[in-house]
Scaffold this active site. Structure first.
Site, short mmCIF file in Angstrom:
data_model
loop_
_atom_site.label_atom_id
_atom_site.label_comp_id
_atom_site.label_asym_id
_atom_site.label_seq_id
_atom_site.Cartn_x
_atom_site.Cartn_y
_atom_site.Cartn_z
N CYS A 70 14.75 23.51 44.58
CA CYS A 70 13.38 23.71 45.04
C CYS A 70 12.74 22.42 45.53
CB CYS A 70 12.54 24.33 43.93
SG CYS A 70 13.04 26.04 43.52
N VAL A 71 13.11 21.27 44.95
CA VAL A 71 12.62 20.00 45.47
C VAL A 71 13.04 19.84 46.92
CG1 VAL A 71 12.89 17.49 45.32
CG2 VAL A 71 12.47 18.83 43.25
#
Length: 331
Positions: free
Chosen positions: A86-87
Protein backbone atom coordinates in the site's frame (compact mmCIF):
# COMPACT_ATOMS: atom_id res chain seq x y z
CA UNK A 1 2.44 -14.68 -13.88
CA UNK A 2 2.52 -15.70 -10.18
CA UNK A 3 -0.72 -15.21 -8.31
CA UNK A 4 -0.82 -12.26 -5.86
CA UNK A 5 -3.18 -14.23 -3.59
CA UNK A 6 -1.57 -16.08 -0.69
CA UNK A 7 -4.27 -18.28 0.83
CA UNK A 8 -7.41 -17.94 -1.26
CA UNK A 9 -8.47 -18.43 -4.85
CA UNK A 10 -10.98 -15.64 -5.53
CA UNK A 11 -13.62 -16.12 -8.21
CA UNK A 12 -12.39 -14.95 -11.63
CA UNK A 13 -13.35 -11.26 -11.93
CA UNK A 14 -14.75 -11.82 -15.41
CA UNK A 15 -17.32 -14.20 -13.93
CA UNK A 16 -18.62 -11.61 -11.47
CA UNK A 17 -22.32 -10.86 -11.35
CA UNK A 18 -24.64 -8.73 -9.21
CA UNK A 19 -23.09 -6.39 -6.67
CA UNK A 20 -19.60 -7.77 -7.19
CA UNK A 21 -19.77 -6.82 -10.86
CA UNK A 22 -21.15 -3.42 -9.87
CA UNK A 23 -18.22 -2.86 -7.51
CA UNK A 24 -15.73 -3.75 -10.23
CA UNK A 25 -17.44 -1.33 -12.61
CA UNK A 26 -17.26 1.48 -10.06
CA UNK A 27 -13.62 0.66 -9.33
CA UNK A 28 -12.78 1.06 -12.99
CA UNK A 29 -14.73 4.30 -13.37
CA UNK A 30 -13.86 6.03 -10.09
CA UNK A 31 -10.55 4.50 -9.00
CA UNK A 32 -9.09 4.14 -12.48
CA UNK A 33 -7.77 0.62 -11.90
CA UNK A 34 -9.47 -2.41 -13.39
CA UNK A 35 -10.20 -5.11 -10.78
CA UNK A 36 -7.29 -4.41 -8.40
CA UNK A 37 -6.15 -7.39 -6.34
CA UNK A 38 -6.75 -5.44 -3.11
CA UNK A 39 -10.47 -5.76 -3.79
CA UNK A 40 -10.55 -9.00 -5.78
CA UNK A 41 -9.13 -10.76 -2.71
CA UNK A 42 -12.34 -9.84 -0.86
CA UNK A 43 -14.67 -11.13 -3.58
CA UNK A 44 -15.08 -14.49 -1.83
CA UNK A 45 -17.13 -12.46 0.66
CA UNK A 46 -19.12 -9.98 -1.49
CA UNK A 47 -20.57 -8.17 1.53
CA UNK A 48 -17.04 -7.30 2.66
CA UNK A 49 -15.96 -6.32 -0.83
CA UNK A 50 -18.90 -3.96 -1.23
CA UNK A 51 -18.52 -2.29 2.16
CA UNK A 52 -14.75 -1.89 1.83
CA UNK A 53 -15.15 -0.27 -1.56
CA UNK A 54 -17.93 1.98 -0.25
CA UNK A 55 -15.79 3.34 2.60
CA UNK A 56 -12.78 3.97 0.38
CA UNK A 57 -14.86 5.56 -2.38
CA UNK A 58 -16.90 7.84 -0.15
CA UNK A 59 -13.86 9.06 1.82
CA UNK A 60 -10.71 9.01 -0.33
CA UNK A 61 -12.28 9.43 -3.75
CA UNK A 62 -15.60 11.29 -3.39
CA UNK A 63 -15.19 12.84 0.05
CA UNK A 64 -14.44 16.46 0.85
CA UNK A 65 -10.87 17.66 0.81
CA UNK A 66 -7.80 17.61 -1.37
CA UNK A 67 -6.94 14.26 -2.96
CA UNK A 68 -3.21 14.85 -2.49
CA UNK A 69 -3.76 15.41 1.22
CA UNK A 70 -5.85 12.28 1.59
CA UNK A 71 -3.27 10.24 -0.32
CA UNK A 72 -0.63 11.48 2.12
CA UNK A 73 -2.82 10.43 5.05
CA UNK A 74 -3.35 6.99 3.50
CA UNK A 75 0.38 6.71 2.86
CA UNK A 76 1.13 7.58 6.48
CA UNK A 77 -1.31 4.92 7.69
CA UNK A 78 0.30 2.35 5.39
CA UNK A 79 3.77 3.22 6.65
CA UNK A 80 2.64 2.90 10.26
CA UNK A 81 1.16 -0.53 9.50
CA UNK A 82 4.29 -1.70 7.64
CA UNK A 83 2.36 -2.46 4.45
CA UNK A 84 4.85 -1.99 1.58
CA UNK A 85 2.23 -2.92 -1.03
CA UNK A 86 0.00 0.00 0.00
CA UNK A 87 2.94 2.37 0.54
CA UNK A 88 3.97 1.79 -3.06
CA UNK A 89 0.39 2.14 -4.30
CA UNK A 90 -0.14 5.52 -2.63
CA UNK A 91 3.23 6.78 -3.78
CA UNK A 92 2.16 6.06 -7.35
CA UNK A 93 -1.20 7.71 -6.72
CA UNK A 94 0.64 10.84 -5.54
CA UNK A 95 2.24 10.89 -8.99
CA UNK A 96 -1.29 10.68 -10.40
CA UNK A 97 -2.28 13.86 -8.54
CA UNK A 98 0.46 15.65 -10.49
CA UNK A 99 2.79 16.36 -7.58
CA UNK A 100 5.76 14.33 -8.81
CA UNK A 101 8.28 16.10 -6.56
CA UNK A 102 6.22 15.21 -3.50
CA UNK A 103 5.86 11.59 -4.64
CA UNK A 104 9.62 11.29 -5.13
CA UNK A 105 10.29 12.90 -1.75
CA UNK A 106 8.14 10.44 0.19
CA UNK A 107 9.47 7.52 -1.88
CA UNK A 108 12.94 8.41 -0.58
CA UNK A 109 11.60 8.38 2.98
CA UNK A 110 12.06 12.12 3.37
CA UNK A 111 9.75 14.66 4.99
CA UNK A 112 7.73 16.80 2.56
CA UNK A 113 9.02 20.37 2.30
CA UNK A 114 5.50 21.78 2.55
CA UNK A 115 4.53 22.00 6.23
CA UNK A 116 0.88 21.13 5.57
CA UNK A 117 1.87 18.02 3.61
CA UNK A 118 4.28 17.01 6.37
CA UNK A 119 1.54 17.36 9.01
CA UNK A 120 -0.91 15.25 6.99
CA UNK A 121 1.65 12.49 6.53
CA UNK A 122 2.51 12.57 10.25
CA UNK A 123 -1.18 12.54 11.19
CA UNK A 124 -1.77 9.44 9.07
CA UNK A 125 1.17 7.66 10.70
CA UNK A 126 0.00 8.64 14.17
CA UNK A 127 -3.55 7.33 13.83
CA UNK A 128 -2.23 3.88 14.78
CA UNK A 129 -1.20 5.15 18.22
CA UNK A 130 -3.91 6.22 20.69
CA UNK A 131 -3.11 9.59 22.21
CA UNK A 132 -0.29 10.46 19.82
CA UNK A 133 0.45 14.22 19.97
CA UNK A 134 0.35 14.51 16.15
CA UNK A 135 -3.39 13.73 16.20
CA UNK A 136 -4.29 17.22 17.43
CA UNK A 137 -4.97 19.76 16.22
CA UNK A 138 -6.45 18.22 13.10
CA UNK A 139 -4.28 19.04 10.05
CA UNK A 140 -7.32 19.62 7.84
CA UNK A 141 -10.48 21.75 7.99
CA UNK A 142 -13.17 20.48 10.36
CA UNK A 143 -15.59 20.14 7.42
CA UNK A 144 -13.19 17.70 5.75
CA UNK A 145 -12.75 15.53 8.85
CA UNK A 146 -15.22 12.77 7.84
CA UNK A 147 -13.38 12.18 4.56
CA UNK A 148 -9.91 12.25 6.10
CA UNK A 149 -10.89 10.05 9.05
CA UNK A 150 -12.76 7.67 6.77
CA UNK A 151 -9.71 7.48 4.50
CA UNK A 152 -7.43 6.66 7.43
CA UNK A 153 -9.76 4.01 8.83
CA UNK A 154 -10.40 2.44 5.45
CA UNK A 155 -6.67 1.94 4.99
CA UNK A 156 -6.14 0.63 8.49
CA UNK A 157 -8.54 -2.10 7.33
CA UNK A 158 -7.21 -2.53 3.79
CA UNK A 159 -3.56 -2.62 4.94
CA UNK A 160 -4.35 -5.57 7.17
CA UNK A 161 -6.25 -7.44 4.46
CA UNK A 162 -3.42 -6.88 2.01
CA UNK A 163 -0.65 -7.87 4.43
CA UNK A 164 -2.51 -11.03 5.44
CA UNK A 165 -3.84 -12.26 2.11
CA UNK A 166 -1.65 -10.81 -0.69
CA UNK A 167 2.02 -10.95 -1.57
CA UNK A 168 4.06 -7.74 -1.24
CA UNK A 169 4.52 -7.38 -5.00
CA UNK A 170 2.31 -4.60 -6.26
CA UNK A 171 3.77 -5.13 -9.75
CA UNK A 172 5.77 -8.12 -11.04
CA UNK A 173 9.33 -8.01 -9.77
CA UNK A 174 8.46 -5.01 -7.57
CA UNK A 175 9.23 -2.73 -10.51
CA UNK A 176 7.04 -0.06 -8.88
CA UNK A 177 10.10 0.72 -6.75
CA UNK A 178 11.69 2.27 -9.85
CA UNK A 179 10.96 5.99 -10.14
CA UNK A 180 10.15 5.96 -13.90
CA UNK A 181 7.67 3.11 -13.35
CA UNK A 182 5.98 4.89 -10.45
CA UNK A 183 5.61 8.01 -12.52
CA UNK A 184 4.34 6.15 -15.57
CA UNK A 185 1.72 4.20 -13.65
CA UNK A 186 0.62 7.35 -11.87
CA UNK A 187 0.22 9.23 -15.12
CA UNK A 188 -1.89 6.36 -16.51
CA UNK A 189 -4.61 7.00 -13.90
CA UNK A 190 -4.11 10.75 -13.54
CA UNK A 191 -7.30 11.73 -15.35
CA UNK A 192 -9.43 9.64 -13.01
CA UNK A 193 -7.59 10.64 -9.83
CA UNK A 194 -7.83 14.37 -10.58
CA UNK A 195 -11.61 14.41 -10.76
CA UNK A 196 -13.93 13.98 -7.80
CA UNK A 197 -17.05 11.94 -8.58
CA UNK A 198 -20.33 12.65 -6.89
CA UNK A 199 -20.67 11.20 -3.40
CA UNK A 200 -23.10 8.38 -2.69
CA UNK A 201 -22.92 6.07 -5.70
CA UNK A 202 -21.55 3.16 -3.67
CA UNK A 203 -24.30 3.44 -1.06
CA UNK A 204 -26.79 2.02 -3.54
CA UNK A 205 -24.88 -1.27 -3.23
CA UNK A 206 -25.41 -1.47 0.55
CA UNK A 207 -28.33 -2.86 2.55
CA UNK A 208 -29.56 -0.02 4.79
CA UNK A 209 -26.40 0.19 6.91
CA UNK A 210 -27.54 3.02 9.17
CA UNK A 211 -26.08 6.52 9.60
CA UNK A 212 -22.74 5.50 11.09
CA UNK A 213 -20.66 7.27 13.78
CA UNK A 214 -21.20 10.85 14.90
CA UNK A 215 -17.95 12.13 13.36
CA UNK A 216 -19.37 11.25 9.92
CA UNK A 217 -22.93 12.37 10.59
CA UNK A 218 -24.75 13.68 7.53
CA UNK A 219 -22.14 12.41 5.04
CA UNK A 220 -21.94 9.37 2.79
CA UNK A 221 -18.88 8.24 4.76
CA UNK A 222 -21.02 7.36 7.79
CA UNK A 223 -23.21 4.66 6.19
CA UNK A 224 -20.18 3.20 4.42
CA UNK A 225 -18.31 2.88 7.72
CA UNK A 226 -21.37 1.32 9.36
CA UNK A 227 -21.63 -1.21 6.55
CA UNK A 228 -17.99 -2.26 6.92
CA UNK A 229 -18.38 -2.60 10.69
CA UNK A 230 -21.40 -4.87 10.20
CA UNK A 231 -19.78 -7.00 7.50
CA UNK A 232 -16.45 -7.39 9.28
CA UNK A 233 -17.76 -8.18 12.74
CA UNK A 234 -19.79 -11.14 11.48
CA UNK A 235 -16.47 -13.00 11.44
CA UNK A 236 -16.74 -13.21 15.23
CA UNK A 237 -19.04 -16.17 14.68
CA UNK A 238 -16.05 -18.22 13.54
CA UNK A 239 -14.58 -18.06 17.08
CA UNK A 240 -15.83 -19.45 20.35
CA UNK A 241 -16.63 -17.15 23.26
CA UNK A 242 -13.25 -17.57 24.95
CA UNK A 243 -11.43 -16.61 21.75
CA UNK A 244 -13.68 -13.61 21.20
CA UNK A 245 -12.97 -12.41 24.74
CA UNK A 246 -9.23 -12.80 24.18
CA UNK A 247 -9.36 -10.73 21.00
CA UNK A 248 -11.52 -8.06 22.60
CA UNK A 249 -9.40 -7.74 25.76
CA UNK A 250 -6.14 -7.71 23.81
CA UNK A 251 -7.34 -4.89 21.59
CA UNK A 252 -8.72 -2.89 24.51
CA UNK A 253 -5.24 -2.70 26.00
CA UNK A 254 -3.35 -2.19 22.73
CA UNK A 255 -1.19 0.94 22.57
CA UNK A 256 -0.53 0.89 18.82
CA UNK A 257 2.85 -0.81 19.06
CA UNK A 258 3.92 -3.62 16.75
CA UNK A 259 4.20 -6.84 18.78
CA UNK A 260 7.65 -8.14 19.54
CA UNK A 261 8.74 -11.50 18.15
CA UNK A 262 8.34 -12.85 21.68
CA UNK A 263 4.64 -11.95 21.86
CA UNK A 264 3.51 -13.53 25.10
CA UNK A 265 -0.16 -12.77 24.54
CA UNK A 266 -0.36 -14.55 21.18
CA UNK A 267 -1.92 -18.00 21.57
CA UNK A 268 -0.19 -20.96 19.97
CA UNK A 269 -1.69 -22.98 17.11
CA UNK A 270 -3.83 -25.01 19.48
CA UNK A 271 -6.13 -21.94 19.34
CA UNK A 272 -5.70 -21.21 15.63
CA UNK A 273 -8.73 -18.96 15.19
CA UNK A 274 -7.77 -16.58 17.97
CA UNK A 275 -4.17 -16.62 16.74
CA UNK A 276 -5.17 -15.68 13.20
CA UNK A 277 -7.56 -12.94 14.35
CA UNK A 278 -4.95 -11.35 16.63
CA UNK A 279 -2.25 -11.54 13.98
CA UNK A 280 -4.63 -9.93 11.47
CA UNK A 281 -5.29 -7.13 13.96
CA UNK A 282 -1.77 -6.32 15.13
CA UNK A 283 0.79 -7.99 12.84
CA UNK A 284 -0.83 -9.38 9.68
CA UNK A 285 2.54 -9.50 7.92
CA UNK A 286 3.48 -12.31 10.35
CA UNK A 287 0.72 -14.71 9.29
CA UNK A 288 2.31 -17.91 7.97
CA UNK A 289 1.24 -20.94 5.97
CA UNK A 290 1.33 -22.93 9.22
CA UNK A 291 -1.05 -20.51 10.93
CA UNK A 292 -3.61 -20.81 8.15
CA UNK A 293 -3.23 -24.58 7.86
CA UNK A 294 -3.74 -25.03 11.61
CA UNK A 295 -7.11 -23.28 11.44
CA UNK A 296 -8.40 -24.30 8.05
CA UNK A 297 -10.57 -27.37 8.40
CA UNK A 298 -12.63 -28.74 5.48
CA UNK A 299 -15.61 -26.64 6.55
CA UNK A 300 -13.58 -23.43 6.34
CA UNK A 301 -13.93 -21.98 2.85
CA UNK A 302 -12.22 -18.94 1.36
CA UNK A 303 -15.31 -17.01 2.46
CA UNK A 304 -14.60 -18.05 6.06
CA UNK A 305 -10.91 -17.17 5.94
CA UNK A 306 -11.58 -13.73 4.50
CA UNK A 307 -14.18 -13.12 7.19
CA UNK A 308 -11.89 -14.23 10.01
CA UNK A 309 -9.08 -11.97 8.81
CA UNK A 310 -11.57 -9.12 8.36
CA UNK A 311 -12.84 -9.63 11.91
CA UNK A 312 -9.33 -9.29 13.30
CA UNK A 313 -8.55 -6.35 11.03
CA UNK A 314 -11.66 -4.48 12.07
CA UNK A 315 -11.00 -5.16 15.74
CA UNK A 316 -7.91 -2.99 15.28
CA UNK A 317 -9.87 -0.40 13.29
CA UNK A 318 -12.47 -0.25 16.04
CA UNK A 319 -9.79 0.34 18.68
CA UNK A 320 -8.17 3.05 16.55
CA UNK A 321 -11.49 4.76 15.80
CA UNK A 322 -12.55 4.78 19.45
CA UNK A 323 -9.31 6.51 20.47
CA UNK A 324 -9.29 9.25 17.85
CA UNK A 325 -10.04 12.72 19.28
CA UNK A 326 -12.96 13.24 16.90
CA UNK A 327 -16.09 12.20 18.73
CA UNK A 328 -17.21 15.75 19.52
CA UNK A 329 -16.79 17.15 16.01
CA UNK A 330 -20.53 17.56 15.45
CA UNK A 331 -21.48 18.58 18.98
Amino acid sequence: MPSPFRYTTPPPPKSATGRTADVYAQLTDDFGIDRPSTFVVLSSAPELLTATWALMRESLIAGEGDRTGKELAALGVSEANRCPFCVDAHTMLLHATGDHALANTVARGETPADAEHARLLAWGRSTRTPGAPELTPLPFPRAHAPAYIGTALSFHFINRIVSALLTENLLPGNVQRLRPVRSLVGRSVAKTVRRRPSPGASLALLDDPGPGPDWARGTTVGPAYAALRTAATTGAGLLDEADRILVRETLQGWDGAHPTLAWDGLPDRSRPGARLALLAALAPYRITDEDVTAWREPVHTDHCLVHLVAYGAFAAVDRIESALPVHTLNN
